[in-house]
Design a protein around this motif. Structure first.
Motif, PDB file in Angstrom:
ATOM      1  N   SER A 184       0.836  -1.213   0.000  1.00  0.00           N
ATOM      2  CA  SER A 184       0.000   0.000   0.000  1.00  0.00           C
ATOM      3  C   SER A 184       0.869   1.260   0.000  1.00  0.00           C
ATOM      4  CB  SER A 184      -0.922   0.008   1.222  1.00  0.00           C
ATOM      5  OG  SER A 184      -1.822  -1.066   1.188  1.00  0.00           O
ATOM      6  N   LEU A 185       2.010   1.195   0.674  1.00  0.00           N
ATOM      7  CA  LEU A 185       2.942   2.324   0.654  1.00  0.00           C
ATOM      8  C   LEU A 185       3.522   2.523  -0.747  1.00  0.00           C
ATOM      9  CD1 LEU A 185       4.819   1.843   4.053  1.00  0.00           C
ATOM     10  CD2 LEU A 185       3.365   3.776   3.424  1.00  0.00           C
ATOM     11  N   LEU A 186       3.726   1.427  -1.471  1.00  0.00           N
ATOM     12  CA  LEU A 186       4.183   1.533  -2.855  1.00  0.00           C
ATOM     13  C   LEU A 186       3.128   2.234  -3.715  1.00  0.00           C
ATOM     14  CD1 LEU A 186       5.835  -1.947  -3.582  1.00  0.00           C
ATOM     15  CD2 LEU A 186       6.920   0.161  -2.825  1.00  0.00           C
ATOM     16  N   VAL A 187       1.870   1.886  -3.489  1.00  0.00           N
ATOM     17  CA  VAL A 187       0.783   2.540  -4.225  1.00  0.00           C
ATOM     18  C   VAL A 187       0.777   4.031  -3.901  1.00  0.00           C
ATOM     19  CG1 VAL A 187      -1.718   2.667  -4.545  1.00  0.00           C
ATOM     20  CG2 VAL A 187      -0.618   0.443  -4.248  1.00  0.00           C
ATOM     21  N   PHE A 188       0.950   4.348  -2.618  1.00  0.00           N
ATOM     22  CA  PHE A 188       0.974   5.750  -2.216  1.00  0.00           C
ATOM     23  C   PHE A 188       2.131   6.486  -2.885  1.00  0.00           C
ATOM     24  CE2 PHE A 188       2.735   8.909   0.835  1.00  0.00           C
ATOM     25  CZ  PHE A 188       1.782   9.887   0.611  1.00  0.00           C
ATOM     26  N   LEU A 189       3.304   5.844  -2.984  1.00  0.00           N
ATOM     27  CA  LEU A 189       4.449   6.465  -3.638  1.00  0.00           C
ATOM     28  C   LEU A 189       4.090   6.853  -5.071  1.00  0.00           C
ATOM     29  CD1 LEU A 189       8.138   5.373  -3.483  1.00  0.00           C
ATOM     30  CD2 LEU A 189       7.082   5.774  -5.695  1.00  0.00           C
ATOM     31  N   VAL A 190       3.434   5.933  -5.794  1.00  0.00           N
ATOM     32  CA  VAL A 190       3.037   6.201  -7.181  1.00  0.00           C
ATOM     33  C   VAL A 190       2.042   7.353  -7.238  1.00  0.00           C
ATOM     34  CG1 VAL A 190       1.892   5.268  -9.222  1.00  0.00           C
ATOM     35  CG2 VAL A 190       3.400   3.809  -7.882  1.00  0.00           C
ATOM     36  N   VAL A 191       0.988   7.246  -6.429  1.00  0.00           N
ATOM     37  CA  VAL A 191      -0.084   8.247  -6.482  1.00  0.00           C
ATOM     38  C   VAL A 191       0.432   9.633  -6.088  1.00  0.00           C
ATOM     39  CG1 VAL A 191      -2.313   8.936  -5.502  1.00  0.00           C
ATOM     40  CG2 VAL A 191      -1.897   6.543  -6.083  1.00  0.00           C
ATOM     41  N   SER A 192       1.213   9.710  -5.012  1.00  0.00           N
ATOM     42  CA  SER A 192       1.717  11.012  -4.563  1.00  0.00           C
ATOM     43  C   SER A 192       2.659  11.625  -5.599  1.00  0.00           C
ATOM     44  CB  SER A 192       2.425  10.885  -3.208  1.00  0.00           C
ATOM     45  OG  SER A 192       3.587  10.092  -3.299  1.00  0.00           O
ATOM     46  N   SER A 193       3.441  10.781  -6.270  1.00  0.00           N
ATOM     47  CA  SER A 193       4.366  11.277  -7.294  1.00  0.00           C
ATOM     48  C   SER A 193       3.622  11.806  -8.512  1.00  0.00           C
ATOM     49  CB  SER A 193       5.331  10.161  -7.727  1.00  0.00           C
ATOM     50  OG  SER A 193       6.133   9.738  -6.650  1.00  0.00           O
ATOM     51  N   VAL A 194       2.520  11.155  -8.845  1.00  0.00           N
ATOM     52  CA  VAL A 194       1.778  11.530 -10.052  1.00  0.00           C
ATOM     53  C   VAL A 194       0.898  12.761  -9.823  1.00  0.00           C
ATOM     54  CG1 VAL A 194      -0.058  10.783 -11.625  1.00  0.00           C
ATOM     55  CG2 VAL A 194       1.814   9.222 -11.070  1.00  0.00           C
ATOM     56  N   VAL A 195       0.247  12.842  -8.660  1.00  0.00           N
ATOM     57  CA  VAL A 195      -0.742  13.909  -8.478  1.00  0.00           C
ATOM     58  C   VAL A 195      -0.189  15.185  -7.855  1.00  0.00           C
ATOM     59  CG1 VAL A 195      -2.557  12.173  -8.233  1.00  0.00           C
ATOM     60  CG2 VAL A 195      -1.578  13.204  -6.183  1.00  0.00           C
ATOM     61  N   THR A 196       0.948  15.121  -7.161  1.00  0.00           N
ATOM     62  CA  THR A 196       1.458  16.312  -6.478  1.00  0.00           C
ATOM     63  C   THR A 196       1.831  17.454  -7.428  1.00  0.00           C
ATOM     64  OG1 THR A 196       2.209  15.038  -4.556  1.00  0.00           O
ATOM     65  CG2 THR A 196       3.214  17.195  -4.895  1.00  0.00           C
ATOM     66  N   PRO A 197       2.600  17.211  -8.502  1.00  0.00           N
ATOM     67  CA  PRO A 197       2.931  18.332  -9.393  1.00  0.00           C
ATOM     68  C   PRO A 197       1.705  19.054  -9.970  1.00  0.00           C
ATOM     69  CG  PRO A 197       4.383  16.475  -9.817  1.00  0.00           C
ATOM     70  CD  PRO A 197       3.324  15.979  -8.889  1.00  0.00           C
ATOM     71  N   PRO A 198       0.692  18.332 -10.489  1.00  0.00           N
ATOM     72  CA  PRO A 198      -0.497  19.052 -10.977  1.00  0.00           C
ATOM     73  C   PRO A 198      -1.240  19.803  -9.883  1.00  0.00           C
ATOM     74  CG  PRO A 198      -0.466  16.804 -11.819  1.00  0.00           C
ATOM     75  CD  PRO A 198       0.598  16.898 -10.776  1.00  0.00           C
ATOM     76  N   ILE A 199      -1.258  19.253  -8.659  1.00  0.00           N
ATOM     77  CA  ILE A 199      -1.937  19.940  -7.554  1.00  0.00           C
ATOM     78  C   ILE A 199      -1.242  21.261  -7.246  1.00  0.00           C
ATOM     79  CG2 ILE A 199      -2.373  19.873  -5.066  1.00  0.00           C
ATOM     80  CD1 ILE A 199      -3.011  16.896  -5.339  1.00  0.00           C
ATOM     81  N   ILE A 200       0.086  21.245  -7.180  1.00  0.00           N
ATOM     82  CA  ILE A 200       0.831  22.480  -6.893  1.00  0.00           C
ATOM     83  C   ILE A 200       0.602  23.507  -7.993  1.00  0.00           C
ATOM     84  CG2 ILE A 200       3.154  23.470  -6.699  1.00  0.00           C
ATOM     85  CD1 ILE A 200       4.011  20.904  -5.263  1.00  0.00           C
ATOM     86  N   LYS A 201       0.612  23.050  -9.223  1.00  0.00           N
ATOM     87  CA  LYS A 201       0.360  23.963 -10.339  1.00  0.00           C
ATOM     88  C   LYS A 201      -1.052  24.526 -10.257  1.00  0.00           C
ATOM     89  CE  LYS A 201       0.852  24.369 -15.338  1.00  0.00           C
ATOM     90  NZ  LYS A 201       1.253  23.681 -16.607  1.00  0.00           N
ATOM     91  N   ALA A 202      -2.013  23.687  -9.913  1.00  0.00           N
ATOM     92  CA  ALA A 202      -3.415  24.128  -9.797  1.00  0.00           C
ATOM     93  C   ALA A 202      -3.582  25.142  -8.671  1.00  0.00           C
ATOM     94  CB  ALA A 202      -4.316  22.923  -9.563  1.00  0.00           C
ATOM     95  N   ILE A 203      -2.845  24.965  -7.567  1.00  0.00           N
ATOM     96  CA  ILE A 203      -2.930  25.908  -6.450  1.00  0.00           C
ATOM     97  C   ILE A 203      -2.505  27.297  -6.900  1.00  0.00           C
ATOM     98  CG2 ILE A 203      -1.952  26.527  -4.196  1.00  0.00           C
ATOM     99  CD1 ILE A 203      -1.763  23.500  -3.628  1.00  0.00           C
ATOM    100  N   TYR A 204      -1.384  27.367  -7.610  1.00  0.00           N
ATOM    101  CA  TYR A 204      -0.911  28.672  -8.087  1.00  0.00           C
ATOM    102  C   TYR A 204      -1.900  29.285  -9.089  1.00  0.00           C
ATOM    103  CZ  TYR A 204       3.722  28.322  -5.935  1.00  0.00           C
ATOM    104  OH  TYR A 204       4.770  28.265  -5.030  1.00  0.00           O
ATOM    105  N   SER A 205      -2.432  28.433  -9.964  1.00  0.00           N
ATOM    106  CA  SER A 205      -3.400  28.925 -10.971  1.00  0.00           C
ATOM    107  C   SER A 205      -4.646  29.474 -10.307  1.00  0.00           C
ATOM    108  CB  SER A 205      -3.769  27.802 -11.939  1.00  0.00           C
ATOM    109  OG  SER A 205      -2.652  27.336 -12.636  1.00  0.00           O
ATOM    110  N   LYS A 206      -5.131  28.773  -9.296  1.00  0.00           N
ATOM    111  CA  LYS A 206      -6.356  29.177  -8.604  1.00  0.00           C
ATOM    112  C   LYS A 206      -6.182  30.520  -7.909  1.00  0.00           C
ATOM    113  CE  LYS A 206      -9.498  27.774  -4.853  1.00  0.00           C
ATOM    114  NZ  LYS A 206     -10.717  28.198  -5.541  1.00  0.00           N
ATOM    115  N   PHE A 207      -5.035  30.709  -7.256  1.00  0.00           N
ATOM    116  CA  PHE A 207      -4.851  31.940  -6.498  1.00  0.00           C
ATOM    117  C   PHE A 207      -4.466  33.117  -7.392  1.00  0.00           C
ATOM    118  CE2 PHE A 207      -4.927  29.040  -2.995  1.00  0.00           C
ATOM    119  CZ  PHE A 207      -5.370  29.781  -1.930  1.00  0.00           C
ATOM    120  N   LYS A 208      -4.014  32.815  -8.617  1.00  0.00           N
ATOM    121  CA  LYS A 208      -3.735  33.901  -9.567  1.00  0.00           C
ATOM    122  C   LYS A 208      -5.020  34.386 -10.232  1.00  0.00           C
ATOM    123  CE  LYS A 208       1.028  32.776 -10.877  1.00  0.00           C
ATOM    124  NZ  LYS A 208       1.902  32.267 -11.958  1.00  0.00           N
ATOM    125  N   ALA A 209      -6.000  33.459 -10.336  1.00  0.00           N
ATOM    126  CA  ALA A 209      -7.233  33.778 -11.045  1.00  0.00           C
ATOM    127  C   ALA A 209      -8.051  34.831 -10.287  1.00  0.00           C
ATOM    128  CB  ALA A 209      -8.057  32.511 -11.201  1.00  0.00           C
TER     129      ALA A 209
END
Length: 390
Positions: A365-390
């Motif tokens: 399950s930790l391996l699954v978390f490693l995959v998921v966190s690696s895949v979704v974190t960059p888009p989330i950070i980008k979305a945070i900046y986009s949201k607060f700039k809007a």
């Protein structure tokens, strides 16, 4: 036809890894996603195809991530970093407390034992910010207040993680050696600071190599020091990439020298760093992670480990950042920026698995978390900046 194995097979491995990384980079950029996400997905695709990274390719990937953190360190002086260390330390402590609490929360809900709760909490504590650093660099936010806080928190987090792993092993074995754990932690912290501060005074002597009849003498000497320190890091139980960052901080006090080295190092960073993230993607046994047998038996554990894996750092680091004066945008970026885990978490989890403190289901399950966190974190950070700039 090219041989599939032999003395020079590593060359084909590098061709495959780098070609797929750059192709994925193009696709990620066209889709408006961070480049690093493309690299991770390329590695996952290779893992699904049965590709395994050889020792030589792994060495190139390691050099890539070491160079990247060194390059990042060249952009900020040691004095600037030290001014923000108290703040970064509090954020790191918030994240660690959130991680330990999350480990016990998963254990309580799933009916696991105390040892498994401790092992899971310690595994959760091990942040790997290389993914976040690359994402912030792409977004031009690496030198921001939140970017500096994340780097500082990563250093403190690394040292705290060292103490926690030692404590975990002692608890599992029933013999906690406080003196050894304390001395190891103090040595690691002292060595990191010694590198960051002492190399402020090495900048000028290093620059004198330019006057000698040595081709790229300054760059060669810097590279030698970088590899030597990265090797020494293993003996003081520090992350090689964070020691590389410390070296960059030290040398950056001399602006001319740091700019000169940066311009020379960057092409290597652009070529070799993607290899590390591809390698990180290949670490996951995708067939095992998504097998029907595992999903049927461990879906509850998977869901809990995933949920609290994010909560552990987002809640812990976000809350502490807000308390000490960061605004909502900065705190969200810090919280999610501290989410990714990588090889340190895997090593911690593997030790716990060997000692019988983690079940195979929790480990996977930790391996699954490693995959998921690696895949979704960059888009989330980008979305945070986009949201607060809007």
């Amino acid at each position: 036809m090219l041989p599939a194995s032999g003395e020079f097979a590593w060359m084909i491995d590098l061709v495959i890894m780098l070609s797929l990384a750059k192709l994925s980079e193009v696709l990620a950029v066209k889709a408006g996603l961070p480049r690093v996400l493309g690299y991770i997905l390329a590695g996952i695709a290779l893992s699904a195809a049965g590709f395994r990274v050889g020792s030589v390719s792994y060495a190139f990937a390691t050099i890539g991530i070491i160079l990247m953190l060194f390059y990042v360190g060249l952009g900020e002086t040691a004095s600037e970093f030290l001014r923000g260390l108290r703040t970064a330390g509090l954020i790191a402590v918030g994240g660690v407390l959130g991680a330990i609490a999350s480990g016990f929360a998963v254990s309580y809900i799933a009916g696991l034992g105390v040892k498994e709760a401790i092992a899971l909490g310690v595994a959760y504590s091990a942040t790997s910010v290389s993914l976040t650093v690359k994402t912030l660099e792409e977004l031009g936010r690496l030198g921001s207040r939140e970017g500096r806080a994340i780097m500082g928190a990563a250093v403190v987090d690394d040292v705290i993680g060292l103490a926690l792993v030692g404590t975990m092993v002692g608890v599992i074995k029933g013999a906690v050696d406080i003196a050894t754990i304390t001395s190891s932690t103090v040595i690691a912290f002292t060595f990191w600071f010694a590198v960051a501060i002492s190399f402020e005074y090495v900048s000028k002597p290093l620059l004198r190599l330019a006057s000698l009849d040595i081709e790229e003498g300054v760059l060669a000497a810097t590279f030698i020091i970088l590899l030597l320190l990265s090797y020494i890091a293993s003996f003081v139980k520090l992350s090689a990439i964070l020691l590389a960052y410390a070296l960059g901080l030290g040398l950056s006090s001399h602006r001319y020298l740091s700019r000169r080295i940066s311009s020379k190092v960057y092409p290597l960073v652009a070529i070799l760093t993607p290899l590390f993230f591809v390698y990180a993607g290949t670490l996951v046994n995708i067939q095992r992670v998504f097998s029907m047998e595992f999903l049927a038996k461990g879906y509850t554990i998977i869901a809990l480990v995933l949920f609290f894996g994010f909560v552990s750092k987002v809640a812990g680091c976000y809350s502490m950042a807000r308390v000490i004066g960061f605004n909502n945008l900065e705190s969200l970026v810090i919280g999610f920026g501290m989410v990714p885990r990588a090889e340190v978490m895997l090593v911690t989890a593997a030790i716990a698995l060997e000692l019988g403190a983690l079940s195979n289901t929790t480990y996977t399950s930790l391996l699954v978390f490693l995959v998921v966190s690696s895949v979704v974190t960059p888009p989330i950070i980008k979305a945070i900046y986009s949201k607060f700039k809007a």
